[in-house]
Design an enzyme around this catalytic site. Structure first.
Site, PDB file in Angstrom:
ATOM      1  N   SER A   1       0.856  -1.187   0.000  1.00 53.13           N
ATOM      2  CA  SER A   1       0.000   0.000   0.000  1.00 53.13           C
ATOM      3  C   SER A   1       0.890   1.235   0.000  1.00 53.13           C
ATOM      4  O   SER A   1       1.692   1.406  -0.910  1.00 53.13           O
ATOM      5  CB  SER A   1      -0.954  -0.030   1.202  1.00 53.13           C
ATOM      6  OG  SER A   1      -1.849   1.054   1.158  1.00 53.13           O
TER       7      SER A   1
ATOM      8  N   MET B   1      -0.282   1.089   5.073  1.00 51.13           N
ATOM      9  CA  MET B   1      -1.110   1.378   6.235  1.00 51.13           C
ATOM     10  C   MET B   1      -2.089   0.239   6.486  1.00 51.13           C
ATOM     11  O   MET B   1      -2.469  -0.478   5.573  1.00 51.13           O
ATOM     12  CB  MET B   1      -1.914   2.663   6.012  1.00 51.13           C
ATOM     13  CG  MET B   1      -1.094   3.924   5.884  1.00 51.13           C
ATOM     14  SD  MET B   1      -2.140   5.411   5.858  1.00 51.13           S
ATOM     15  CE  MET B   1      -3.202   5.095   4.465  1.00 51.13           C
TER      16      MET B   1
ATOM     17  N   HIS C   1      -2.643  -1.289  -3.312  1.00 45.77           N
ATOM     18  CA  HIS C   1      -3.815  -0.437  -3.125  1.00 45.77           C
ATOM     19  C   HIS C   1      -3.718   0.778  -4.043  1.00 45.77           C
ATOM     20  O   HIS C   1      -2.954   1.711  -3.787  1.00 45.77           O
ATOM     21  CB  HIS C   1      -3.913   0.033  -1.670  1.00 45.77           C
ATOM     22  CG  HIS C   1      -4.147  -1.074  -0.701  1.00 45.77           C
ATOM     23  ND1 HIS C   1      -3.941  -0.942   0.649  1.00 45.77           N
ATOM     24  CD2 HIS C   1      -4.584  -2.351  -0.887  1.00 45.77           C
ATOM     25  CE1 HIS C   1      -4.233  -2.083   1.259  1.00 45.77           C
ATOM     26  NE2 HIS C   1      -4.622  -2.955   0.354  1.00 45.77           N
TER      27      HIS C   1
END
Length: 393
Positions: free
Chosen positions: A209, A330, A237
């Site tokens: 991510s 995250m 992501h």
């Protein structure tokens, strides 16, 4: 390290608010973001500016931790202002704000290569931005995580160099945690490692991510020998269009056929498959072999694509020959899927805190006792190459 990190994290949270500079030539967008930031108890607006030139002139005097930097601006645009900001303040965390277009994706990836910490795609209209709960949540969480990361880095003394083996925990066999017993973000159990699977891996699954594009670039360019032996499947992501550009970039740096995965296509050695933005990517086995399955089901862990579906489906298909890698990012996405891989006999590697932009996803799998190694980014490719060559971990 986990208990110390948790204590430091609480100390940072209780410290003075994260100072945010907002730079956007749209007064409406600028005011909107500033209002969101000032509405958070742990943040404050350090400056609200119209151009990149103003940001460069003011950066040394406003003590900002994080800059939200628009790309399209008069006088000095975001991509031109970025290196000037980092030259004046090397530890600054910069989030690039760009349109969800091909050009926006290309410029955002270029900004990451120039030192930006992250990016955020902006909704197409101000009305959409005003009403988008997901956009506000994502922006605030990026600011919070990057701001805390900067504070922690500033507080940490320069470590004394130690041999690589001395820095790693001993391999300790721990009971496999159930999904219900996975630690919450408030818990910090001691870090332990599991032995690697004795079976040579037949597929590499990667989840990432925040900071992922930079880490993937550094990794993929060193893995051609492993890619030739087995497929590599990546969930990063990212929204649509951004994943298209990322796949093209990875294809160039790796010299192999990285591309956005297509529903129903066969999964073969030599291929690098990137989950398309807005679709979950899984693998399935039928009588014709292993294939890609793309799904339009709801977001998982607030993410679409999510890492968990890829990892869980890979556990069912490859079992003990699945090797998963959790890179910087995250949140906790990937932890439940990693648990499925370990339950099937496979192995998991996580990126370490020191080389992660945000140590969220890798910390989650490491503290859940699911990892066989927690490594700096520059040590991950050599370990993967050894594993795919049949060497001992």
């Amino acid at each position: 390290m986990s208990i110390a990190f948790a204590a430091a994290d609480r100390a940072v949270a209780a410290d003075k608010p994260i100072r945010v500079m907002v730079v956007d030539d749209s007064v409406v967008a600028r005011s909107l973001v500033a209002r969101w930031v000032d509405g958070e108890p742990d943040m404050t607006v350090a400056a609200s500016l119209r151009t990149g030139r103003e940001a460069v002139d003011r950066i040394e005097g406003c003590d900002a931790d994080v800059v939200v930097l628009d790309i399209e601006m008069p006088e000095l645009d975001g991509i031109s202002a970025l290196p000037l900001l980092l030259k004046k303040k090397r530890d600054l965390m910069v989030i690039m704000a760009s349109a969800i277009t091909r050009r926006g994706a290309e410029v955002s990836l270029r900004a990451l290569s120039l030192g930006a910490a992250d990016y955020i795609p902006k909704p197409a209209t101000t009305r959409e931005a005003t009403t988008s709960i997901d956009f506000r949540r994502e922006l605030i969480e990026k600011i919070r995580n990057l701001g805390r990361r900067r504070r922690l880095l500033l507080r940490q003394p320069m470590p004394v160099a130690a041999p690589a083996e001395a820095r790693r925990p001993r391999h300790t066999l721990v009971p496999l945690p159930s999904r219900d017993s996975l630690p919450s973000k408030h818990e910090a159990p001691p870090l332990t490692l599991r032995p690697f699977s004795p079976i040579m891996p037949r597929a590499l699954l990667i989840g990432s991510s925040t900071g992922g594009p930079q880490a993937l670039t550094a990794l993929i360019e060193k893995l051609p020998a492993a890619i030739d032996r087995a497929p590599v499947l990546i969930t990063q992501h990212m929204p649509p269009t951004f994943t298209t550009v990322l796949a093209e970039h990875l294809s160039r740096v790796g010299g192999r056929g990285a591309h956005e995965a297509e529903h129903g296509e066969p999964v073969l050695a030599g291929g690098v498959y990137v989950a398309p933005g807005g679709r979950h990517m899984r693998v399935v086995r039928d009588r014709d072999g292993i294939k890609i399955a793309l799904g339009d089901d709801p977001p998982i862990n607030f993410c679409k694509p999510s890492v968990d579906p890829l990892f869980s489906s890979a556990a069912a298909v490859w079992g003990a020959s699945a090797l998963a890698l959790v890179l910087t990012g995250m949140g906790t996405d990937g932890t439940h899927g990693a648990a499925d891989i370990v339950a099937a006999g496979g192995s998991v590697i996580a990126q370490d805190e020191a080389t992660s932009v945000v140590w969220g996803m890798p910390r989650s799998v490491a503290q859940a006792g699911l990892c066989s190694a927690v490594l700096p980014l520059n040590e991950i490719a050599p370990r993967i190459l050894r594993l795919f060559a049949g060497g001992r971990a």
